[in-house]
Design a protein around this motif. Structure first.
Motif, PDB file in Angstrom:
ATOM      1  N   THR A   1       0.832  -1.202   0.000  1.00 53.77           N
ATOM      2  CA  THR A   1       0.000   0.000   0.000  1.00 53.77           C
ATOM      3  C   THR A   1       0.866   1.252   0.000  1.00 53.77           C
ATOM      4  O   THR A   1       2.070   1.206   0.273  1.00 53.77           O
ATOM      5  CB  THR A   1      -0.928   0.037   1.240  1.00 53.77           C
ATOM      6  OG1 THR A   1      -0.122   0.159   2.414  1.00 53.77           O
ATOM      7  CG2 THR A   1      -1.779  -1.220   1.327  1.00 53.77           C
ATOM      8  N   VAL A   2       0.223   2.362  -0.276  1.00 54.98           N
ATOM      9  CA  VAL A   2       0.928   3.645  -0.252  1.00 54.98           C
ATOM     10  C   VAL A   2       1.407   3.960   1.162  1.00 54.98           C
ATOM     11  O   VAL A   2       2.437   4.609   1.351  1.00 54.98           O
ATOM     12  CB  VAL A   2       0.031   4.764  -0.826  1.00 54.98           C
ATOM     13  CG1 VAL A   2      -1.158   5.048   0.075  1.00 54.98           C
ATOM     14  CG2 VAL A   2       0.816   6.026  -1.074  1.00 54.98           C
ATOM     15  N   TYR A   3       0.679   3.484   2.169  1.00 51.83           N
ATOM     16  CA  TYR A   3       1.080   3.716   3.558  1.00 51.83           C
ATOM     17  C   TYR A   3       2.394   3.007   3.862  1.00 51.83           C
ATOM     18  O   TYR A   3       3.233   3.534   4.590  1.00 51.83           O
ATOM     19  CB  TYR A   3      -0.021   3.245   4.516  1.00 51.83           C
ATOM     20  CG  TYR A   3      -1.373   3.796   4.145  1.00 51.83           C
ATOM     21  CD1 TYR A   3      -1.665   5.144   4.323  1.00 51.83           C
ATOM     22  CD2 TYR A   3      -2.347   2.983   3.588  1.00 51.83           C
ATOM     23  CE1 TYR A   3      -2.896   5.663   3.961  1.00 51.83           C
ATOM     24  CE2 TYR A   3      -3.584   3.489   3.235  1.00 51.83           C
ATOM     25  CZ  TYR A   3      -3.850   4.839   3.423  1.00 51.83           C
ATOM     26  OH  TYR A   3      -5.059   5.352   3.069  1.00 51.83           O
ATOM     27  N   ASP A   4       2.560   1.819   3.309  1.00 52.28           N
ATOM     28  CA  ASP A   4       3.820   1.090   3.478  1.00 52.28           C
ATOM     29  C   ASP A   4       4.981   1.903   2.909  1.00 52.28           C
ATOM     30  O   ASP A   4       6.012   2.068   3.569  1.00 52.28           O
ATOM     31  CB  ASP A   4       3.765  -0.272   2.777  1.00 52.28           C
ATOM     32  CG  ASP A   4       2.721  -1.205   3.349  1.00 52.28           C
ATOM     33  OD1 ASP A   4       2.360  -1.057   4.529  1.00 52.28           O
ATOM     34  OD2 ASP A   4       2.259  -2.078   2.595  1.00 52.28           O
ATOM     35  N   TRP A   5       4.828   2.384   1.708  1.00 54.36           N
ATOM     36  CA  TRP A   5       5.909   3.111   1.038  1.00 54.36           C
ATOM     37  C   TRP A   5       6.248   4.413   1.757  1.00 54.36           C
ATOM     38  O   TRP A   5       7.431   4.726   1.959  1.00 54.36           O
ATOM     39  CB  TRP A   5       5.532   3.399  -0.418  1.00 54.36           C
ATOM     40  CG  TRP A   5       5.590   2.178  -1.257  1.00 54.36           C
ATOM     41  CD1 TRP A   5       4.545   1.397  -1.654  1.00 54.36           C
ATOM     42  CD2 TRP A   5       6.772   1.547  -1.770  1.00 54.36           C
ATOM     43  NE1 TRP A   5       4.989   0.335  -2.384  1.00 54.36           N
ATOM     44  CE2 TRP A   5       6.351   0.400  -2.482  1.00 54.36           C
ATOM     45  CE3 TRP A   5       8.121   1.841  -1.700  1.00 54.36           C
ATOM     46  CZ2 TRP A   5       7.245  -0.443  -3.123  1.00 54.36           C
ATOM     47  CZ3 TRP A   5       9.005   0.991  -2.341  1.00 54.36           C
ATOM     48  CH2 TRP A   5       8.583  -0.125  -3.034  1.00 54.36           C
ATOM     49  N   ILE A   6       5.234   5.170   2.144  1.00 53.32           N
ATOM     50  CA  ILE A   6       5.486   6.468   2.788  1.00 53.32           C
ATOM     51  C   ILE A   6       6.155   6.283   4.142  1.00 53.32           C
ATOM     52  O   ILE A   6       7.152   6.941   4.447  1.00 53.32           O
ATOM     53  CB  ILE A   6       4.172   7.264   2.916  1.00 53.32           C
ATOM     54  CG1 ILE A   6       3.701   7.702   1.531  1.00 53.32           C
ATOM     55  CG2 ILE A   6       4.346   8.469   3.831  1.00 53.32           C
ATOM     56  CD1 ILE A   6       2.318   8.316   1.504  1.00 53.32           C
ATOM     57  N   THR A   7       5.622   5.381   4.956  1.00 56.05           N
ATOM     58  CA  THR A   7       6.187   5.221   6.294  1.00 56.05           C
ATOM     59  C   THR A   7       7.572   4.593   6.265  1.00 56.05           C
ATOM     60  O   THR A   7       8.441   4.966   7.064  1.00 56.05           O
ATOM     61  CB  THR A   7       5.239   4.405   7.192  1.00 56.05           C
ATOM     62  OG1 THR A   7       4.955   3.148   6.568  1.00 56.05           O
ATOM     63  CG2 THR A   7       3.945   5.164   7.447  1.00 56.05           C
ATOM     64  N   VAL A   8       7.812   3.676   5.354  1.00 53.73           N
ATOM     65  CA  VAL A   8       9.152   3.085   5.235  1.00 53.73           C
ATOM     66  C   VAL A   8      10.151   4.140   4.744  1.00 53.73           C
ATOM     67  O   VAL A   8      11.302   4.179   5.199  1.00 53.73           O
ATOM     68  CB  VAL A   8       9.135   1.839   4.333  1.00 53.73           C
ATOM     69  CG1 VAL A   8      10.537   1.409   3.958  1.00 53.73           C
ATOM     70  CG2 VAL A   8       8.405   0.706   5.029  1.00 53.73           C
TER      71      VAL A   8
END
Length: 83
Positions: A3-10
């Protein structure tokens, strides 16, 4: 990494790691400790979880708080907003 949340937070967490490692090898004594990096790291994990559970607005707000903390407390680029 689905998800986009995975990419942003990582990406934010990776930036925190680079900032910590960069500051730990400088010749002068660091002004921050590893504990200063705990709130944004936990914030990234919470934002990722909340976003993956379907609460995108809350995830976005948590990410904004994390970024504000990094800028105001950790000062990654030597940014000074006030004395």
């Amino acid at each position: 990494m689905e998800t986009v949340y995975d990419w942003i937070t990582v990406a934010i967490f990776g930036g925190l790691v680079v900032l910590f490692l960069h500051r730990s090898v400088q010749p002068e004594e660091p002004q921050d400790t590893i504990l200063h990096y705990l709130p944004p790291a936990v914030g990234c994990a919470v934002a990722n979880y909340v976003g993956n559970e379907g609460y995108g607005l809350y995830s976005f707000l948590i990410v904004l708080v994390v970024v504000a903390y990094v800028v105001l407390v950790l000062k990654p680029f030597g940014i000074k907003f006030w004395r």
